[in-house]
Write a protein that holds these residues in place. Structure first.
Motif, mmCIF file in Angstrom:
data_model
loop_
_atom_site.group_PDB
_atom_site.id
_atom_site.type_symbol
_atom_site.label_atom_id
_atom_site.label_comp_id
_atom_site.label_asym_id
_atom_site.label_seq_id
_atom_site.Cartn_x
_atom_site.Cartn_y
_atom_site.Cartn_z
ATOM 1 N N ILE A 1 4.483 8.056 53.968
ATOM 2 C CA ILE A 1 4.343 6.603 53.845
ATOM 3 C C ILE A 1 5.163 6.014 52.688
ATOM 4 C CG2 ILE A 1 2.098 6.417 54.991
ATOM 5 C CD1 ILE A 1 0.782 6.491 52.233
ATOM 6 N N ILE A 2 5.552 6.842 51.732
ATOM 7 C CA ILE A 2 6.435 6.393 50.642
ATOM 8 C C ILE A 2 7.421 7.524 50.380
ATOM 9 C CG2 ILE A 2 6.620 5.508 48.278
ATOM 10 C CD1 ILE A 2 3.630 4.874 48.380
ATOM 11 N N ASP A 3 8.693 7.170 50.315
ATOM 12 C CA ASP A 3 9.733 8.188 50.099
ATOM 13 C C ASP A 3 10.427 7.914 48.768
ATOM 14 O OD1 ASP A 3 11.940 9.917 50.199
ATOM 15 O OD2 ASP A 3 11.966 9.847 52.395
ATOM 16 N N PHE A 4 10.040 8.693 47.759
ATOM 17 C CA PHE A 4 10.632 8.523 46.435
ATOM 18 C C PHE A 4 12.047 9.097 46.379
ATOM 19 C CE2 PHE A 4 6.030 8.522 45.717
ATOM 20 C CZ PHE A 4 5.882 7.339 44.996
ATOM 21 N N GLU A 5 12.279 10.173 47.084
ATOM 22 C CA GLU A 5 13.604 10.805 47.073
ATOM 23 C C GLU A 5 14.645 9.920 47.765
ATOM 24 O OE1 GLU A 5 13.311 14.704 48.697
ATOM 25 O OE2 GLU A 5 11.936 15.418 47.135
ATOM 26 N N LEU A 6 14.245 9.252 48.854
ATOM 27 C CA LEU A 6 15.162 8.354 49.546
ATOM 28 C C LEU A 6 15.540 7.180 48.658
ATOM 29 C CD1 LEU A 6 16.716 7.712 52.121
ATOM 30 C CD2 LEU A 6 14.644 6.611 53.032
ATOM 31 N N GLY A 7 14.557 6.641 47.927
ATOM 32 C CA GLY A 7 14.857 5.568 46.981
ATOM 33 C C GLY A 7 15.810 6.029 45.894
ATOM 34 N N ASN A 8 15.625 7.259 45.457
ATOM 35 C CA ASN A 8 16.511 7.823 44.445
ATOM 36 C C ASN A 8 17.930 7.942 44.974
ATOM 37 O OD1 ASN A 8 17.120 8.937 41.936
ATOM 38 N ND2 ASN A 8 16.729 11.023 42.619
ATOM 39 N N LYS A 9 18.060 8.314 46.267
ATOM 40 C CA LYS A 9 19.371 8.429 46.904
ATOM 41 C C LYS A 9 20.059 7.060 46.994
ATOM 42 C CE LYS A 9 21.403 9.338 51.469
ATOM 43 N NZ LYS A 9 21.102 9.764 52.865
ATOM 44 N N ILE A 10 19.298 6.044 47.387
ATOM 45 C CA ILE A 10 19.872 4.719 47.596
ATOM 46 C C ILE A 10 20.236 4.045 46.273
ATOM 47 C CG2 ILE A 10 19.400 2.398 48.476
ATOM 48 C CD1 ILE A 10 17.453 3.754 50.474
ATOM 49 N N THR A 11 19.327 4.159 45.294
ATOM 50 C CA THR A 11 19.498 3.417 44.041
ATOM 51 C C THR A 11 19.369 4.318 42.818
ATOM 52 O OG1 THR A 11 18.504 1.489 45.128
ATOM 53 C CG2 THR A 11 18.719 1.396 42.736
ATOM 54 N N GLY A 12 18.226 4.961 42.698
ATOM 55 C CA GLY A 12 17.931 5.799 41.541
ATOM 56 C C GLY A 12 16.433 5.925 41.386
ATOM 57 N N ALA A 13 16.011 6.685 40.386
ATOM 58 C CA ALA A 13 14.580 6.881 40.146
ATOM 59 C C ALA A 13 13.910 5.544 39.847
ATOM 60 C CB ALA A 13 14.376 7.842 38.987
ATOM 61 N N GLY A 14 12.688 5.383 40.370
ATOM 62 C CA GLY A 14 11.935 4.155 40.122
ATOM 63 C C GLY A 14 12.136 3.074 41.152
ATOM 64 N N PHE A 15 12.777 3.429 42.300
ATOM 65 C CA PHE A 15 13.005 2.463 43.382
ATOM 66 C C PHE A 15 12.552 3.099 44.703
ATOM 67 C CE2 PHE A 15 16.005 1.391 40.073
ATOM 68 C CZ PHE A 15 15.988 0.009 40.018
ATOM 69 N N PRO A 16 11.232 3.162 44.950
ATOM 70 C CA PRO A 16 10.737 3.863 46.133
ATOM 71 C C PRO A 16 11.009 3.103 47.428
ATOM 72 C CG PRO A 16 8.928 2.791 45.008
ATOM 73 C CD PRO A 16 10.144 2.606 44.137
#
Length: 425
Positions: free
Chosen positions: A152-167
């Motif tokens: 339901i939340i992908d922290f790694e994908l947010g990290n790929k798109i932008t960086g840590a802290g952008f889920p």
């Protein structure tokens, strides 16, 4: 921001009150009063110089009319010197005003009498607690593992798109997030708040108006080419809607609510306590802002606290309320209550709301005033609160409502979500 007149009148009392913040105001107050005296003296010299110059200019005109050109020429030399003096005095005055304003911007708000002394969050005073902490089954997971388990939340994908802290929220996680936003807004609107949609970037004047600048400049994302700042909370654009306004007291109180994404650099934030949703660079929040007459702001703050309590009661999350000590009090606040939800899986309290009274501190920066029915003018009082910040509320729901093979949705949110549980795919 404090008025110089307030400092002159209440210097010793303010020095003692600011000690609660561990802020030694003596030196800066002395500098403020010295700069203000220089400002006033320079203004007097400038006024006298301009007055003499104007007087001589009239005399020169009369002399030319009377054929006294020689006398007029002598006086013109004097007026030329006066013009040069006035130019230098104006430059000194502008510089002194800027120095004075810079000094005033460094002084935090004066804490109210009820603010406890202290140096850190460990000295905050618990004033209320409600709800039983649920007993979870052995092997209960923190929310970041639940997010992965139920997809339901992908922290790694947010990290790929932008960086840590952008889920990235997905599926029922995104729908639950949207449900919370709508539910919070509905609760605020039902309580008399008017909803606004506001810009996500503000100019420098707005940042100074509500006190984020210069105090939190390093924590704000700065769009340098346009000299704009991404908002850390909708408090900034909403409150600045009333910058440079003179409000009729019959139109008060003004109550506003807004949902926005929020952006904070959170520089230097590392460690296990910031995992998952605990600390983000982009997050969603619903905010409430009030403009009040001074005599009503304390009662308004109490009402805002009760309002947030009602929301948490409906979500059936265990929570507590803290009165912040001077050392943990925000730069602009005179009194703040923090709401914390207990994270059962992490075995710790998570801050999910701050409700604050700024008294006249922001209004002075904003030049936000009230006119009463007799025509008298005074600074307004401003207040704001989170109602609520989503990431940690969502973390609390996921962790406290987890079962072995599903996550239950709080009953009040089911009509907004369209489902009553999150299950494995």
């Amino acid at each position: 921001m404090l008025h110089v007149a307030d400092i002159q009148e209440n210097k010793e009392a303010y020095i003692q009150a600011l000690k609660k913040r561990n802020f030694n105001a003596t030196e800066v107050f002395d500098k403020v009063l010295s700069a203000d005296e220089k400002r006033r003296n320079t203004q007097t010299q400038l006024d006298n110089t301009l007055a003499e110059s104007n007087k001589l200019s009239k005399e020169i005109g009369t002399m030319y009319k009377n054929g006294e050109a020689k006398k007029a020429t002598i006086l013109k030399e004097r007026t030329g010197k006066l013009k040069e003096d006035s130019k230098n005095l104006q430059e000194t005055l502008n510089k002194t005003i800027a120095e004075l304003e810079t000094l005033l911007y460094t002084i935090p708000n004066v804490p109210q009498e009820s603010v406890p002394a202290g140096t850190s969050e460990d000295d905050n005073e618990e004033v209320f607690r409600k709800g039983d902490v649920p007993v979870l089954a052995e092997g209960a997971l923190p929310h970041w593992e639940l997010a992965k388990k139920y997809d339901i939340i992908d922290f790694e994908l947010g990290n790929k798109i932008t960086g840590a802290g952008f889920p990235v929220y997905k599926g029922k996680g995104a729908r639950l997030q949207r449900a919370l936003i709508t539910y919070f807004l509905d609760k605020n609107i039902d309580a008399g708040y008017t909803e606004y949609q506001v810009p996500l970037m503000v100019n420098e004047a707005s940042g100074f108006g509500t006190g984020q600048l210069p105090d939190k400049e390093g924590q704000m994302y700065h769009v340098t080419n346009d000299d704009l700042y991404l908002i850390p909370t909708s408090e900034v654009p909403v409150t600045n809607m009333f910058r440079d306004e003179l409000l009729d007291e019959k139109n008060l109180p003004i109550a506003c609510t807004a949902y926005t994404p929020c952006f904070r650099r959170e520089a230097g934030s590392y460690g296990a306590h910031v995992r998952g949703l605990n600390r983000l660079h982009q997050f969603e929040k619903v905010e409430i802002v009030r403009i009040e007459k001074p005599e009503n702001s304390d009662a308004a703050l109490d009402g805002m606290v009760e309002h947030v309590k009602g929301i948490l009661d409906e979500l059936q999350l265990p929570y507590r309320i803290l009165r912040l000590c001077g050392g943990d009090l925000g730069f602009t606040a005179s009194l703040t209550y923090d709401f914390e939800v207990f994270s059962t899986a992490q075995d710790r309290w998570l801050e999910i709301s701050s409700v604050s009274n700024f008294k006249t501190f922001q209004a002075n920066r904003l030049k936000l005033r009230i006119r009463d029915k007799e025509g008298n003018k005074q600074l307004a009082h401003t207040l704001n609160g989170s109602s609520l910040a989503l990431p940690r509320v969502l973390a609390g729901i996921l962790e406290n409502y987890q079962a072995e093979d599903h996550i239950k949705i709080p009953e009040v949110l089911v009509p907004y979500c369209g489902f009553d549980k999150i299950e494995l795919n």
